[in-house]
Design a protein around this motif. Structure first.
Motif, PDB file in Angstrom:
ATOM      1  N   GLU A   3      -6.757  -0.864   2.032  1.00 16.28           N
ATOM      2  CA  GLU A   3      -6.793  -1.702   3.037  1.00 16.28           C
ATOM      3  C   GLU A   3      -7.847  -2.863   2.210  1.00 16.28           C
ATOM      4  O   GLU A   3      -7.613  -4.051   3.079  1.00 16.28           O
ATOM      5  CB  GLU A   3      -8.011  -0.822   3.874  1.00 16.28           C
ATOM      6  CG  GLU A   3      -8.269  -1.810   5.427  1.00 16.28           C
ATOM      7  CD  GLU A   3      -9.032  -1.072   6.271  1.00 16.28           C
ATOM      8  OE1 GLU A   3     -10.092  -0.343   5.775  1.00 16.28           O
ATOM      9  OE2 GLU A   3      -8.825  -1.182   7.422  1.00 16.28           O
ATOM     10  N   ALA A   4      -8.762  -2.644   1.408  1.00 19.22           N
ATOM     11  CA  ALA A   4      -9.421  -3.643   0.803  1.00 19.22           C
ATOM     12  C   ALA A   4      -8.651  -4.749   0.039  1.00 19.22           C
ATOM     13  O   ALA A   4      -8.852  -6.057   0.262  1.00 19.22           O
ATOM     14  CB  ALA A   4     -10.476  -3.072  -0.155  1.00 19.22           C
ATOM     15  N   GLY A  14      -8.760   3.485   1.819  1.00 26.88           N
ATOM     16  CA  GLY A  14      -9.798   2.171   1.982  1.00 26.88           C
ATOM     17  C   GLY A  14      -9.536   1.393   0.880  1.00 26.88           C
ATOM     18  O   GLY A  14      -9.711  -0.007   1.087  1.00 26.88           O
ATOM     19  N   VAL A  15      -9.081   1.642  -0.362  1.00 29.28           N
ATOM     20  CA  VAL A  15      -9.036   1.044  -1.294  1.00 29.28           C
ATOM     21  C   VAL A  15      -7.669  -0.196  -1.058  1.00 29.28           C
ATOM     22  O   VAL A  15      -7.697  -1.324  -1.517  1.00 29.28           O
ATOM     23  CB  VAL A  15      -8.796   1.877  -2.702  1.00 29.28           C
ATOM     24  CG1 VAL A  15      -8.412   0.766  -3.887  1.00 29.28           C
ATOM     25  CG2 VAL A  15      -9.836   2.512  -2.964  1.00 29.28           C
TER      26      VAL A  15
END
Lengths: 220, 341
Positions: free
Chosen positions: A124-125, A121-122
């Motif tokens: 993706e962020a 997710g990091v």
């Protein structure tokens, strides 16, 4: 046969220096190479920022070929290459070359494993904020994985001390060479004991540095 | 602002093809808060990721601010992304950076000078109410504080659009309310268009202007929140609405009511202005019928009143019929079958 300690101590100091040189040089070159390979391996994985099946498979196979070879055999096996690159197969620098090669592939796996544990997710962020793949590598992947990465490198360093002793037995110099010539071939237990103690101290220092650094980075 | 035109997205998992998004057309207008609701696996998360091309559509076109984003180069895609803020269910903050460092990150990407970055970070910190946490690391923050940092980070580059991926789903009810109020503030004060996805109907109820309901990759219903709440046409939509407003008493209570001689139960729905008109009282008095409110509620939806009552009538049979027909001119009345449970 008794050892002449007055001539022996300078020898020990010199060998310890050689061992430290071998380990540090290998760590520097091996880290540069290993981190590069590890990063490549990670970013070319399926679904990752620079997905590339061919590069990933080739690297993966290469690592799996080199890593299982026992270091002492690897050392001898690549000696023609060592001679071509370093010019000789004897001495400290001739030991650093095979150590670097072997270490890089080990480090590559350590790096890959640590990167895999980063929350996707990091990444993706960062992507959603418009970061390029190269930016993600240097501003997200490396900083996020740095703490565990240093612990991994510490682990590798300890095994490099082990490698250096093996390299010593085939003409690499260092504490391994001393331990083998005095201790093994001349059956002098006291020399063996001294080198073993020095090796233990070196490992302790390496581990302490690694722990302190990683603790500082991970803030715990 | 954002327009999906016949968008489909198919994933290949092994030999199997999964239609995550199926022929979706939606238009999100400037300045609104648009919610997409659906159960997990409905395709809403994929749809959201198409807006900033974290996923590429298999077919169809997406227009963002009038530009067909399918034709953008990689560099233009990165530019598009920096103009769309995004927040996440799990916050996705950089653990290696401080709160201020997280907020500064998109600004560094955009090449903003250091001095301006510091000013902007302070501005954002005060906007989200975390000025005192600038030097903390994400692991030291509570969930609500983490999402505030996420919001500040998403707003750093002054985007026109904010997309929210289940932004409150990992938070407790109090914190959810806090974050929803902040999102409303983002929308009202900064004029940022918000597209959010959620599986929680109360999120839609609380802040959205319009809503689309998704199921199996398709949009099955889309309208203003008021219309969807007061007149849901699809079963799934009704289930979502029932999750936030129970519109009938429990089966046990109904059974008890029936045993006591209750026969016909009617649902009377008041929308908007009529909710403040004493229509029920007026009509029943006219035909000399008594009204008994069995269950119900009157609530506010998008600043309009919405009443949903279960009533029974006591009086002459023909008078009750007259009441019903006259009521139907002003409000929605339908008979409720008691044994439905």
């Amino acid at each position: 046969m008794k050892v002449d300690w007055s001539t022996f101590w300078p020898r020990i100091v010199e060998s310890t220096g050689e061992t430290i040189l071998m380990v540090i040089m290998t760590l520097i070159f091996g880290s540069i190479l290993g981190i590069t390979i590890g990063l490549l391996l990670f970013v070319t994985r399926t679904g990752n920022i620079l997905e590339n099946k061919i590069v990933f498979t080739l690297l993966n196979i290469l690592i799996n070929i080199i890593r299982p070879i026992p270091f002492i055999i690897f050392l001898v096996a690549i000696s023609p290459l060592t001679r071509a690159v370093v010019g000789t197969t004897i001495g400290t620098w001739a030991a650093i070359f095979p150590m670097t090669i072997a270490a890089s592939f080990g480090i590559a796996r350590v790096v890959e494993n640590n990167l895999v544990s980063i929350d996707s997710g990091v990444i993706e962020a960062a992507k959603a904020m418009g970061a390029s793949p190269l930016r993600i590598i240097f501003t997200v992947l490396i900083p996020e994985a740095l703490g565990p990465l240093i612990l991994g490198l510490t682990f590798v360093t300890v095994s490099l001390i082990d490698f250096s002793a093996m390299a010593g037995t085939v003409g690499g110099g260092g504490l391994g060479h001393v331990a083998m010539t005095y201790g093994y071939q001349r059956f002098d237990g006291s020399v063996m004991l001294v080198t073993v103690i020095i090796l233990i101290v070196l490992v302790q220092i390496a581990q302490w540095i690694g722990n302190t650094l990683s603790r500082k980075i991970m803030r715990r | 602002m954002i327009e999906f035109r016949n968008i489909s997205k198919t994933f290949k998992i092994g030999n199997r093809e999964v239609n995550a998004v199926n022929n979706v057309s939606l238009s999100i207008e400037q300045g609104e808060i648009f919610g997409i609701i659906g159960f997990s696996g409905a395709g809403k998360s994929t749809l959201l990721r198409l807006v900033n091309l974290l996923e590429n559509p298999t077919s169809g076109e997406i227009h963002v601010k009038g530009v067909n984003i399918g034709s953008l180069s990689q560099k233009e895609v990165r530019k598009l992304r920096s103009g769309i803020g995004m927040i996440f269910q799990n916050f996705n903050l950089f653990g290696s950076r401080t709160v201020a460092g997280n907020i500064a990150y998109p600004l560094k990407l955009a090449g903003v000078p250091k001095k301006e970055i510091n000013e902007r970070v302070n501005e954002l910190l005060s906007f989200v109410g975390l000025t005192d946490k600038a030097k903390d690391f994400p692991e030291q923050l509570s969930g609500g504080q983490k999402q505030r940092v996420g919001i500040a980070r998403a707003l750093a580059t002054s985007p026109d659009i904010l997309i929210c991926d289940e932004a409150t789903s990992a938070l407790d009810p109090d914190t959810t309310g806090e974050i929803l109020r902040l999102l409303k503030k983002v929308n009202k004060e900064l004029g940022i268009t918000i597209l959010l996805i959620t599986h929680e109907m109360h999120v839609i109820q609380e802040i959205c202007d319009r809503v689309a309901v998704m199921e199996n990759g398709e949009v099955i219903e889309s309208d203003s929140v008021f219309n969807v709440f007061t007149n849901p046409t699809h079963l799934t939509t009704q289930r979502f609405i029932q999750s936030v407003q129970q519109d009938r008493p429990s089966a046990t209570l109904l059974e008890e009511w029936r045993k006591k001689g209750g026969k016909h139960l009617y649902r009377v729905i008041f929308k908007g202005e009529i909710a403040s008109d004493p229509v029920l009282s007026r009509v029943t008095r006219k035909f000399d019928v008594d009204v008994n409110i069995v269950y119900g509620s009157v609530r506010e939806l998008q600043e309009k009143l919405y009443g949903n009552l279960l009533v029974s009538f006591v009086g002459q049979e023909e008078n009750i019929s007259s009441v019903l027909s006259e009521l139907k001119q002003d409000v929605t009345v339908e008979e409720v079958k008691v044994n439905e449970g």
